[in-house]
Design an enzyme around this catalytic site. Structure first.
Site, PDB file in Angstrom:
ATOM      1  N   LYS A   3      -5.810  -7.417   1.966  1.00  0.00           N
ATOM      2  CA  LYS A   3      -5.132  -7.827   0.883  1.00  0.00           C
ATOM      3  C   LYS A   3      -6.160  -7.434  -0.380  1.00  0.00           C
ATOM      4  CE  LYS A   3      -1.410  -9.031   2.154  1.00  0.00           C
ATOM      5  NZ  LYS A   3      -0.707  -7.875   1.783  1.00  0.00           N
ATOM      6  N   TYR A  45       2.180  -9.588   4.634  1.00  0.00           N
ATOM      7  CA  TYR A  45       1.647  -8.263   5.003  1.00  0.00           C
ATOM      8  C   TYR A  45       2.326  -7.111   3.810  1.00  0.00           C
ATOM      9  CZ  TYR A  45      -0.761  -4.556   7.425  1.00  0.00           C
ATOM     10  OH  TYR A  45      -1.733  -3.391   7.572  1.00  0.00           O
ATOM     11  N   TYR A  60      -3.479  -3.426  15.213  1.00  0.00           N
ATOM     12  CA  TYR A  60      -4.399  -4.482  15.129  1.00  0.00           C
ATOM     13  C   TYR A  60      -4.701  -5.029  16.690  1.00  0.00           C
ATOM     14  CZ  TYR A  60      -4.051  -4.813   9.972  1.00  0.00           C
ATOM     15  OH  TYR A  60      -4.118  -4.401   8.618  1.00  0.00           O
ATOM     16  N   HIS A  76       4.602   3.238   5.963  1.00  0.00           N
ATOM     17  CA  HIS A  76       4.893   2.591   7.269  1.00  0.00           C
ATOM     18  C   HIS A  76       5.762   1.638   7.102  1.00  0.00           C
ATOM     19  CE1 HIS A  76       0.796   3.960   9.153  1.00  0.00           C
ATOM     20  NE2 HIS A  76       1.590   5.019   8.442  1.00  0.00           N
ATOM     21  N   PRO A 100     -11.113  -8.300   5.225  1.00  0.00           N
ATOM     22  CA  PRO A 100     -10.288  -7.287   5.246  1.00  0.00           C
ATOM     23  C   PRO A 100      -9.142  -7.321   6.031  1.00  0.00           C
ATOM     24  CG  PRO A 100     -12.265  -6.564   6.311  1.00  0.00           C
ATOM     25  CD  PRO A 100     -12.563  -7.926   5.955  1.00  0.00           C
TER      26      PRO A 100
HETATM   27  P1  RFL Z   1     -14.737  -2.914  -6.961  1.00  0.00           P
HETATM   28  O1  RFL Z   1     -13.670  -1.935  -6.175  1.00  0.00           O
HETATM   29  O2  RFL Z   1     -15.818  -3.496  -6.302  1.00  0.00           O
HETATM   30  O3  RFL Z   1     -15.059  -2.386  -8.452  1.00  0.00           O
HETATM   31  C1  RFL Z   1     -16.063  -2.919  -9.298  1.00  0.00           C
HETATM   32  C2  RFL Z   1     -16.786  -1.859 -10.015  1.00  0.00           C
HETATM   33  O4  RFL Z   1     -17.692  -2.485 -10.854  1.00  0.00           O
HETATM   34  C3  RFL Z   1     -19.012  -2.106 -10.835  1.00  0.00           C
HETATM   35  N1  RFL Z   1     -19.973  -2.758 -11.316  1.00  0.00           N
HETATM   36  C4  RFL Z   1     -20.537  -2.597 -12.548  1.00  0.00           C
HETATM   37  N2  RFL Z   1     -20.189  -1.929 -13.612  1.00  0.00           N
HETATM   38  C5  RFL Z   1     -20.880  -2.202 -15.037  1.00  0.00           C
HETATM   39  N3  RFL Z   1     -21.846  -3.277 -14.816  1.00  0.00           N
HETATM   40  C6  RFL Z   1     -22.283  -3.917 -14.054  1.00  0.00           C
HETATM   41  N4  RFL Z   1     -23.089  -4.773 -14.104  1.00  0.00           N
HETATM   42  C7  RFL Z   1     -21.415  -3.778 -12.686  1.00  0.00           C
HETATM   43  N5  RFL Z   1     -21.376  -4.458 -11.490  1.00  0.00           N
HETATM   44  C8  RFL Z   1     -20.462  -3.591 -10.686  1.00  0.00           C
HETATM   45  C9  RFL Z   1     -19.109  -1.323  -9.395  1.00  0.00           C
HETATM   46  O5  RFL Z   1     -19.872  -0.156  -9.472  1.00  0.00           O
HETATM   47  C10 RFL Z   1     -17.625  -0.938  -9.317  1.00  0.00           C
HETATM   48  O6  RFL Z   1     -17.219   0.369  -9.532  1.00  0.00           O
HETATM   49  O7  RFL Z   1     -13.697  -4.192  -7.407  1.00  0.00           O
HETATM   50  P2  RFL Z   1     -12.146  -4.435  -7.847  1.00  0.00           P
HETATM   51  O8  RFL Z   1     -11.739  -3.321  -8.859  1.00  0.00           O
HETATM   52  O9  RFL Z   1     -11.929  -5.893  -8.021  1.00  0.00           O
HETATM   53  O10 RFL Z   1     -11.412  -3.886  -6.353  1.00  0.00           O
HETATM   54  C11 RFL Z   1     -11.472  -4.705  -5.320  1.00  0.00           C
HETATM   55  C12 RFL Z   1     -11.462  -3.776  -4.020  1.00  0.00           C
HETATM   56  O11 RFL Z   1     -12.261  -2.585  -4.194  1.00  0.00           O
HETATM   57  C13 RFL Z   1     -11.775  -4.605  -2.776  1.00  0.00           C
HETATM   58  O12 RFL Z   1     -10.975  -5.643  -2.651  1.00  0.00           O
HETATM   59  C14 RFL Z   1     -11.033  -3.738  -1.422  1.00  0.00           C
HETATM   60  O13 RFL Z   1     -11.740  -2.660  -1.050  1.00  0.00           O
HETATM   61  C15 RFL Z   1     -10.854  -4.672  -0.368  1.00  0.00           C
HETATM   62  N6  RFL Z   1     -10.428  -4.107   1.111  1.00  0.00           N
HETATM   63  C16 RFL Z   1      -9.278  -3.746   1.195  1.00  0.00           C
HETATM   64  N7  RFL Z   1      -8.285  -4.204   0.190  1.00  0.00           N
HETATM   65  C17 RFL Z   1      -7.081  -4.135   0.579  1.00  0.00           C
HETATM   66  O14 RFL Z   1      -6.171  -4.380  -0.414  1.00  0.00           O
HETATM   67  N8  RFL Z   1      -6.449  -3.442   1.862  1.00  0.00           N
HETATM   68  C18 RFL Z   1      -7.452  -3.046   2.497  1.00  0.00           C
HETATM   69  O15 RFL Z   1      -6.766  -2.139   3.441  1.00  0.00           O
HETATM   70  C19 RFL Z   1      -8.424  -3.204   2.421  1.00  0.00           C
HETATM   71  N9  RFL Z   1      -9.664  -2.904   3.318  1.00  0.00           N
HETATM   72  C20 RFL Z   1     -11.518  -3.592   2.075  1.00  0.00           C
HETATM   73  C21 RFL Z   1     -11.099  -2.778   3.191  1.00  0.00           C
HETATM   74  C22 RFL Z   1     -12.885  -3.745   1.556  1.00  0.00           C
HETATM   75  C23 RFL Z   1     -13.804  -3.111   2.686  1.00  0.00           C
HETATM   76  N10 RFL Z   1     -14.946  -3.033   2.344  1.00  0.00           N
HETATM   77  C24 RFL Z   1     -15.798  -2.087   2.526  1.00  0.00           C
HETATM   78  C25 RFL Z   1     -15.630  -4.423   1.648  1.00  0.00           C
HETATM   79  C26 RFL Z   1     -11.938  -2.523   4.134  1.00  0.00           C
HETATM   80  C27 RFL Z   1     -13.093  -2.698   3.816  1.00  0.00           C
HETATM   81  C28 RFL Z   1     -13.952  -1.902   5.036  1.00  0.00           C
HETATM   82  C1  PHB Z   2      -7.929   0.752   6.186  1.00  0.00           C
HETATM   83  O1  PHB Z   2      -6.931   1.556   6.382  1.00  0.00           O
HETATM   84  O2  PHB Z   2      -9.144   0.925   5.630  1.00  0.00           O
HETATM   85  C2  PHB Z   2      -7.526  -0.822   6.656  1.00  0.00           C
HETATM   86  C3  PHB Z   2      -6.293  -0.927   6.910  1.00  0.00           C
HETATM   87  C4  PHB Z   2      -5.987  -2.379   7.298  1.00  0.00           C
HETATM   88  C5  PHB Z   2      -6.793  -3.356   7.039  1.00  0.00           C
HETATM   89  C6  PHB Z   2      -7.985  -2.970   6.645  1.00  0.00           C
HETATM   90  C7  PHB Z   2      -8.356  -1.661   6.304  1.00  0.00           C
HETATM   91  O3  PHB Z   2      -6.668  -4.733   7.350  1.00  0.00           O
END
Ligand code: RFL
Ligand code: PHB
Length: 393
Positions: A300, A387, A204, A75, A296
């Site tokens: 980031k 961004y 957004y 994009h 979110p």
């Molecule tokens: P994770 O993905 O949480 O992975 C951590 C892993 O550790 C495991 N774990 C253990 N394993 C062994 N022993 C233990 N005691 C443990 N405790 C935990 C867990 O099971 C898991 O598999 O962390 P990591 O790798 O640092 O990654 C971070 C990302 O997952 C997170 O920041 C993003 O998902 C945030 N996020 C977004 N980030 C973006 O860059 N762009 C986005 O568009 C974006 N959208 C989002 C998001 C997060 C969201 N939610 C659900 C919080 C949208 C949403 C809705």
């Molecule tokens: C997504 O596609 O899940 C998404 C995109 C942008 C955001 C957060 C989540 O800021």
């Protein structure tokens, strides 16, 4: 108890732990990844979708970019919507031609898991790490419970990539670590729907009823979010109510209705900002959500996590392969400078796009910010650069 020996024990197989394992393996550094959940569970967890320009390059350089480059949606702009009007911020024009890639986090995880298993790298699923020991000694260890009973990994360094509710950040002594935190007065209700996206670029939207976001995963899958009250319950949101509210908030004269389809996944996520500093204790190094959480709205979280491990891999390889310890001392401060920029941008986007029902003055200020973001080239340029590539600027 089963005992294993490696150079780096990696706790957690999210994007951070898996990419770190891959980068270290490519540098000839032995490592073992321990993951609490099953392979199916981590591959199915629907989360982030936006990958920054420099982070997409990092994934490719690590050898995990083939499917992302083929199926990811590139994009060059993003849309902002308020008062039934649309404004496009031309990201690539404002950020030196760079673009974002829309590709699901669980797809990144699948690609990294496949690569790991193909190369025979140890990745222990269903293994919950319970104890981190000897972190200030030369031989730290990690203990957990796996499908075949207790396991202990003795190593040179521990990477805490286990998210905010893991064990690693709790191993930092309260006397030396600080936790900075903010909770926002709203949550996101997110859905994944089998519906062709009604838009080419992300939207957004700020509406008097609350925030809305139109995102996507593929030409046939839409990902949409609604800002809701923090105590909102999923049971109270029927499919009909979700679509009605999305339509009410996102509608413009050009797009009076959005295309609907079966909802295949749904969830509510609280919005928090957390920074834990320093991101190190002895031979334990934190990366990703274990050290910091962003709301979110700025997309980031995963990008910050992957940028942390880009530096952590370099830091550990220098120490273990080249006997150069200098980066160990600066890892935390180098990361935190970038992490606070990520926190600032995520906070800015969150405040600007979520109306605050109890503070009319704040709403006036935030509307002024939003108008400036879409009308002033200078303000739009700052937004676009952050961004598209905050973690590599
Ligand atoms: P994770 O993905 O949480 O992975 C951590 C892993 O550790 C495991 N774990 C253990 N394993 C062994 N022993 C233990 N005691 C443990 N405790 C935990 C867990 O099971 C898991 O598999 O962390 P990591 O790798 O640092 O990654 C971070 C990302 O997952 C997170 O920041 C993003 O998902 C945030 N996020 C977004 N980030 C973006 O860059 N762009 C986005 O568009 C974006 N959208 C989002 C998001 C997060 C969201 N939610 C659900 C919080 C949208 C949403 C809705
Ligand atoms: C997504 O596609 O899940 C998404 C995109 C942008 C955001 C957060 C989540 O800021």
């Amino acid at each position: 108890m089963k005992e294993l020996r490696t150079q780096v024990a990696i706790v957690g197989a999210g994007p951070a732990g898996l990419l770190l394992g891959q980068l270290l393996a490519r540098d000839g550094i032995d490592n073992i990844v321990l993951e609490h959940r099953s392979r199916e569970y981590v591959e199915r967890r629907v989360r982030a979708g936006v990958i920054e320009f420099g982070i997409a390059n990092l994934i490719e350089e690590a050898g995990a970019g083939e499917r992302m480059r083929r199926d990811g949606l590139v994009h060059h702009g993003v849309e902002f919507r308020f008062e039934r009007n649309s404004y496009r911020v031309p990201l690539s024009d404002l950020a030196d031609g760079r673009a974002i890639t829309v590709y699901g986090q669980q797809e990144v995880v699948k690609d990294l898991v496949a690569l790991r298993l193909e190369s025979g790298g140890p990745l222990l699923f269903d293994t919950e790490v319970t104890t981190l020991d000897g972190l200030t000694s030369d031989a730290p260890s990690v203990e957990g419970d796996g499908p075949e009973g207790p396991v202990r990994v003795i190593c040179d360094y521990v990477a805490g990539c286990d998210g905010s509710f893991g064990v690693a950040n709790r191993a930092l002594p309260a006397s030396s670590a600080r936790r900075y935190e903010r909770t926002y007065p709203f949550s996101w209700l997110g859905i994944l729907a089998e519906a062709s996206p009604s838009t080419e670029e992300l939207i957004y939207c700020r509406h008097q009823n609350g925030f809305a976001l139109y995102s996507m995963r593929s030409p046939t899958l839409s990902r949409l979010y609604l800002g809701v009250a923090p105590d909102e319950r999923l049971e109270d949101w029927s499919d009909g109510r979700i679509w009605d509210e999305l339509n009410a908030r996102l509608a413009t004269d050009e797009m009076p209705e959005i295309g609907q389809g079966p909802i295949v996944e749904r969830g509510i996520t609280a919005m928090r900002s957390i920074v834990i500093a320093p991101m190190r204790h002895g031979r334990l190094f934190l990366a990703g959500d274990a050290a910091h959480i962003v709301p979110p709205t700025g997309a980031k979280g995963m990008n910050l996590a992957l940028a942390d491990v880009r530096l952590l891999a370099r830091t550990l390889a220098a120490a273990l392969r080249d006997h150069d310890d200098s980066l160990l001392a600066t890892y935390s401060s180098t990361c935190l400078e970038r992490v606070w920029r990520g926190e600032e941008f995520s906070n800015y986007m969150t405040q600007m796009l979520h109306p605050n029902p109890s503070d009319e003055f704040e709403n006036g200020v935030q509307m002024a910010r939003l108008r400036q973001a879409v009308n002033s080239r200078e303000a739009a340029t700052v937004l676009a650069r952050n961004y598209v590539d905050l973690n590599s600027l």
